[in-house]
Design a protein around this motif. Structure first.
Motif, PDB file in Angstrom:
ATOM      1  N   MET A   1       4.009   4.750 -14.378  1.00 10.11           N
ATOM      2  CA  MET A   1       4.545   3.607 -13.615  1.00 10.11           C
ATOM      3  C   MET A   1       5.274   2.634 -14.546  1.00 10.11           C
ATOM      4  N   SER A   2       6.280   1.934 -13.995  1.00 12.54           N
ATOM      5  CA  SER A   2       7.064   0.989 -14.794  1.00 12.54           C
ATOM      6  C   SER A   2       6.163  -0.125 -15.325  1.00 12.54           C
ATOM      7  N   ASN A   3       6.749  -1.026 -16.097  1.00 11.31           N
ATOM      8  CA  ASN A   3       5.945  -2.061 -16.758  1.00 11.31           C
ATOM      9  C   ASN A   3       5.574  -3.217 -15.848  1.00 11.31           C
ATOM     10  N   LEU A   4       5.240  -2.931 -14.619  1.00  7.63           N
ATOM     11  CA  LEU A   4       4.738  -3.989 -13.734  1.00  7.63           C
ATOM     12  C   LEU A   4       3.354  -4.408 -14.219  1.00  7.63           C
ATOM     13  N   PRO A   5       2.968  -5.681 -14.072  1.00  5.84           N
ATOM     14  CA  PRO A   5       1.602  -6.104 -14.440  1.00  5.84           C
ATOM     15  C   PRO A   5       0.605  -5.584 -13.394  1.00  5.84           C
ATOM     16  N   ILE A   6       0.305  -4.281 -13.471  1.00  4.02           N
ATOM     17  CA  ILE A   6      -0.415  -3.590 -12.396  1.00  4.02           C
ATOM     18  C   ILE A   6      -1.785  -4.196 -12.092  1.00  4.02           C
ATOM     19  N   GLU A   7      -2.580  -4.432 -13.127  1.00  4.29           N
ATOM     20  CA  GLU A   7      -3.935  -4.946 -12.870  1.00  4.29           C
ATOM     21  C   GLU A   7      -3.881  -6.342 -12.250  1.00  4.29           C
ATOM     22  N   ASN A   8      -2.945  -7.125 -12.718  1.00  2.00           N
ATOM     23  CA  ASN A   8      -2.776  -8.476 -12.179  1.00  2.00           C
ATOM     24  C   ASN A   8      -2.400  -8.421 -10.691  1.00  2.00           C
ATOM     25  N   ILE A   9      -1.398  -7.574 -10.388  1.00  5.68           N
ATOM     26  CA  ILE A   9      -0.970  -7.440  -8.983  1.00  5.68           C
ATOM     27  C   ILE A   9      -2.129  -6.920  -8.141  1.00  5.68           C
ATOM     28  N   ARG A  10      -2.861  -5.932  -8.697  1.00  9.54           N
ATOM     29  CA  ARG A  10      -3.968  -5.331  -7.936  1.00  9.54           C
ATOM     30  C   ARG A  10      -5.029  -6.371  -7.570  1.00  9.54           C
ATOM     31  N   SER A  11      -5.425  -7.205  -8.541  1.00  9.56           N
ATOM     32  CA  SER A  11      -6.511  -8.152  -8.249  1.00  9.56           C
ATOM     33  C   SER A  11      -6.077  -9.189  -7.211  1.00  9.56           C
ATOM     34  N   PHE A  12      -4.815  -9.640  -7.292  1.00  9.08           N
ATOM     35  CA  PHE A  12      -4.328 -10.601  -6.285  1.00  9.08           C
ATOM     36  C   PHE A  12      -4.148  -9.912  -4.927  1.00  9.08           C
ATOM     37  N   SER A  13      -3.615  -8.699  -4.942  1.00 12.74           N
ATOM     38  CA  SER A  13      -3.316  -7.994  -3.685  1.00 12.74           C
ATOM     39  C   SER A  13      -4.584  -7.720  -2.876  1.00 12.74           C
ATOM     40  N   ASP A  14      -5.675  -7.392  -3.565  1.00 10.54           N
ATOM     41  CA  ASP A  14      -6.925  -7.107  -2.851  1.00 10.54           C
ATOM     42  C   ASP A  14      -7.408  -8.319  -2.053  1.00 10.54           C
ATOM     43  N   ALA A  15      -6.993  -9.513  -2.482  1.00  4.20           N
ATOM     44  CA  ALA A  15      -7.382 -10.732  -1.758  1.00  4.20           C
ATOM     45  C   ALA A  15      -6.477 -10.994  -0.545  1.00  4.20           C
ATOM     46  N   HIS A  16      -5.391 -10.199  -0.418  1.00  3.44           N
ATOM     47  CA  HIS A  16      -4.438 -10.381   0.701  1.00  3.44           C
ATOM     48  C   HIS A  16      -4.153  -9.039   1.382  1.00  3.44           C
ATOM     49  N   PRO A  17      -5.208  -8.420   1.983  1.00  2.00           N
ATOM     50  CA  PRO A  17      -5.014  -7.081   2.565  1.00  2.00           C
ATOM     51  C   PRO A  17      -4.077  -7.103   3.781  1.00  2.00           C
ATOM     52  N   LYS A  18      -3.321  -6.009   3.952  1.00  2.00           N
ATOM     53  CA  LYS A  18      -2.420  -5.921   5.104  1.00  2.00           C
ATOM     54  C   LYS A  18      -3.215  -5.549   6.356  1.00  2.00           C
ATOM     55  N   PRO A  19      -3.000  -6.270   7.498  1.00  2.00           N
ATOM     56  CA  PRO A  19      -3.656  -5.875   8.753  1.00  2.00           C
ATOM     57  C   PRO A  19      -3.172  -4.477   9.154  1.00  2.00           C
ATOM     58  N   SER A  20      -4.115  -3.569   9.427  1.00  2.00           N
ATOM     59  CA  SER A  20      -3.732  -2.157   9.596  1.00  2.00           C
ATOM     60  C   SER A  20      -2.877  -1.894  10.835  1.00  2.00           C
ATOM     61  N   ALA A  21      -3.068  -2.644  11.907  1.00  2.00           N
ATOM     62  CA  ALA A  21      -2.376  -2.307  13.160  1.00  2.00           C
ATOM     63  C   ALA A  21      -0.954  -2.849  13.243  1.00  2.00           C
ATOM     64  N   LEU A  22      -0.560  -3.707  12.309  1.00  2.00           N
ATOM     65  CA  LEU A  22       0.723  -4.407  12.476  1.00  2.00           C
ATOM     66  C   LEU A  22       1.851  -3.824  11.633  1.00  2.00           C
ATOM     67  N   HIS A  23       3.053  -3.799  12.225  1.00  2.84           N
ATOM     68  CA  HIS A  23       4.249  -3.405  11.487  1.00  2.84           C
ATOM     69  C   HIS A  23       5.154  -4.633  11.388  1.00  2.84           C
ATOM     70  N   PHE A  24       5.615  -4.932  10.181  1.00  2.00           N
ATOM     71  CA  PHE A  24       6.469  -6.110   9.974  1.00  2.00           C
ATOM     72  C   PHE A  24       7.908  -5.678   9.719  1.00  2.00           C
ATOM     73  N   GLN A  25       8.849  -6.448  10.219  1.00  4.51           N
ATOM     74  CA  GLN A  25      10.273  -6.110  10.084  1.00  4.51           C
ATOM     75  C   GLN A  25      11.024  -7.317   9.543  1.00  4.51           C
ATOM     76  N   TYR A  26      11.794  -7.133   8.459  1.00  9.19           N
ATOM     77  CA  TYR A  26      12.620  -8.220   7.927  1.00  9.19           C
ATOM     78  C   TYR A  26      13.940  -8.209   8.680  1.00  9.19           C
ATOM     79  N   GLY A  27      14.189  -9.266   9.459  1.00  8.03           N
ATOM     80  CA  GLY A  27      15.417  -9.346  10.256  1.00  8.03           C
ATOM     81  C   GLY A  27      16.275 -10.515   9.823  1.00  8.03           C
TER      82      GLY A  27
END
Length: 551
Positions: A1-27
């Motif tokens: 994987m590229s040089n993204l700060p993976i562990e940092n992103i992972r720890s923050f991302s786990d605190a903001h889980p995506k709701p499973s039933a929803l699909h989001f669209q950028y319009g």
């Protein structure tokens, strides 16, 4: 994987889980839905904004948390590119993919793929400026956004609670600082100083305008208009209404530009406040749309919408260009959508080139950039005027040969300062309208009499799949379902001044039907009949019987 700060992103991302039933669209409006479901999206937008900045060599990207004219429970987020314009279209798809990654692992994969596809140099700096409107869901969403910034190591500047157009202004001002295209001081104070200073120059020596009532939609425009009033002093007295930004549930409720446009009547709170002949206007919840109106001597309501604003402003600018002796060097054009009233198109086409484009601000903005001076307004009151860099340089170098030419040239130069060219801006557009009315000595009635709107009606048909509807010719003609357009054409011919078009909504499973005719009853009938055709041909939702379309 590229040089993204993976562990940092992972720890923050786990605190903001995506709701499973929803699909989001950028319009066109970015991501927009119920504020309570947006936590994961906004967190990811924080990372995305940082990557977009890195992709553009560390130039500052804007992030605005707002749902504009939507009800208070909604919220949304959109990204702003370095010149203050909307996010480049190709990145809308990237945003949608990133927002919908179901897990943290999937998110990391999506980000890695984006870095490779967009050839992002991760060693570049990431800079973002962000702001929000007054919605109760704002603070929690801003906190999620800031986690996104921390996850990637973004250098972020908090613009606080402000209007969408001020955030766009800040983005452009930050990115042009110290260059020959400098847009202004990169602060709220810089914005108010720039606009009010240009306004005062433009009305100098003219009869001072009467007080103007502003319906602030109980949104962030209330604070901005109050600040602007202090900069304007007595050059334009403002009377602010609907300024409650703390009571739950009042934002955009029975007030604001969208209410006035869709209901075609006064906000109830102004019924006892507005005197016949007095000018009033409404902002929307984030102050990027503007609607003017007045009562005639019989107390009858008259709306002056985006089409009326475009006609007033474009004709004034064409006149100034001629008075300055620049008509052979500077070409002025107007951009509209199919929703523009036919009478406004006719009025404008007799004076300057008019182009019709698909609905959505990004289409209007891009088309307006092709003119030396491009005026665009949607009927809903969102619009601005763009002066090309070359045109601004022409103004700077031009040597007028008479005092009258010199005066007109100065007015044009001051207009480039008065108008927020990054995006539709209700406060800037309001000052622009006031300048033209002052120069012309028009009250609402004179402005309104430039042309008479053709009666029109807009209805929506709930369908099972809006994607079966495909259009061409700037959404004015259906190509699918086959045969439906021919039937619409046949119907339209039966009505004097008849015009109708059908287009799928960009945001919900409905098809929108617009109709115009010489008489109100006929416009209603035509809209109802076309809606019936759409329903019959295209499997309308059985629970929504066509009686719903009756005027």
């Amino acid at each position: 994987m590229s040089n993204l700060p993976i562990e940092n992103i992972r720890s923050f991302s786990d605190a903001h889980p995506k709701p499973s039933a929803l699909h989001f669209q950028y319009g066109t409006a970015g991501f927009r839905t119920l504020g309570s479901t947006l936590d994961s999206v906004i967190f990811r937008v924080g990372i995305l904004a940082g990557l977009r900045s890195k992709r553009l060599d560390g130039r500052t990207i804007g992030v605005m948390v707002t749902a504009s004219h939507n009800p208070e429970e909604d919220n949304g987020v959109k990204l702003v590119d370095p010149r203050g314009e909307m996010l480049e279209a190709s990145w809308e798809a990237h945003a949608t993919v990133v927002a919908n990654a179901p897990t943290t692992d999937a998110l990391l994969e999506a980000l890695d793929a984006l870095v490779k596809t967009a050839k992002i140099d991760l060693s570049k700096p990431a800079r973002v400026v962000y702001a929000r409107d007054t919605r109760p869901s704002g603070p929690a969403l801003i906190s999620a956004l800031e986690d996104g910034f921390k996850a990637l190591g973004v250098e972020a500047r908090d613009g606080g609670v402000t209007t969408t157009p001020i955030l766009h202004y800040l983005v452009k001002a930050i990115n042009t600082k110290g260059t020959k295209e400098s847009y202004g001081e990169d602060s709220e104070d810089g914005y108010y100083t720039k606009l009010s200073g240009a306004f005062k120059k433009l009305i100098a020596g003219k009869t001072k305008p009467d007080p103007l009532i502003i319906d602030c939609a109980n949104g962030v425009g209330a604070s901005a208009a109050a600040k602007l009033a202090t900069y304007l002093g007595d050059s334009l007295p403002l009377i602010l209404e609907n300024t409650d930004i703390t009571t739950p549930g009042v934002l955009n409720h029975a007030c604001g530009a969208d209410y006035v446009k869709t209901q075609q009547k006064l906000p109830p709170s102004l019924i006892d406040r507005l005197q016949p002949g007095q000018r009033a206007c409404s902002l929307d919840g984030d102050a990027d749309r503007l609607m003017y109106y007045y009562l005639d001597e019989r107390g009858q309501f008259h709306m002056l919408d985006g089409d009326k604003i475009a006609a007033l402003v474009a004709a004034f600018i064409v006149e100034l260009v001629k008075l300055a002796g620049l008509e052979s060097d500077v070409k002025v054009g107007v951009v509209q959508t199919a929703y523009a009233n036919g009478a406004s198109t006719k009025y404008l086409a007799e004076r300057l080139p008019v182009k019709c484009v698909p609905t959505g601000v990004k289409h209007l903005h891009h088309a307006a950039e092709h003119y030396d001076i491009g005026v665009y307004f949607e009927a809903n009151g969102h619009g601005t005027v763009l002066f090309s860099q070359q045109t601004q340089e022409t103004f700077a170098k031009y040597e007028p040969s008479t005092p009258a030419q010199s005066t007109a040239l100065n007015h044009l130069i001051n207009l480039t300062q008065l108008i927020n060219q990054t995006v539709g801006d209700a406060l800037s557009d309001m000052l622009l309208v006031e300048v033209v009315l002052t120069h012309k000595s028009y009250a609402g009635a004179e402005w309104n009499s430039l042309y008479a709107d053709l009666p029109n009606r807009l209805v929506k048909v709930v369908v099972s799949d809006r994607n079966t509807f495909k259009t061409e010719d700037a959404e004015r003609r259906l190509v699918s379902p086959p045969g439906l357009q021919a039937k619409i054409n046949e119907l339209v011919l039966r009505y004097e001044g008849g015009r109708s078009f059908v287009r799928p909504s960009g945001t919900e499973d409905v098809v929108r039907v617009y109709a115009e005719a010489a008489l109100k009853s006929q416009a209603d009938e035509l809209a109802f009949r076309v809606a019936g055709l759409v329903y019959d041909e295209a499997g309308g939702d059985p629970s929504k019987r066509p009686s719903e379309f009756l005027p």
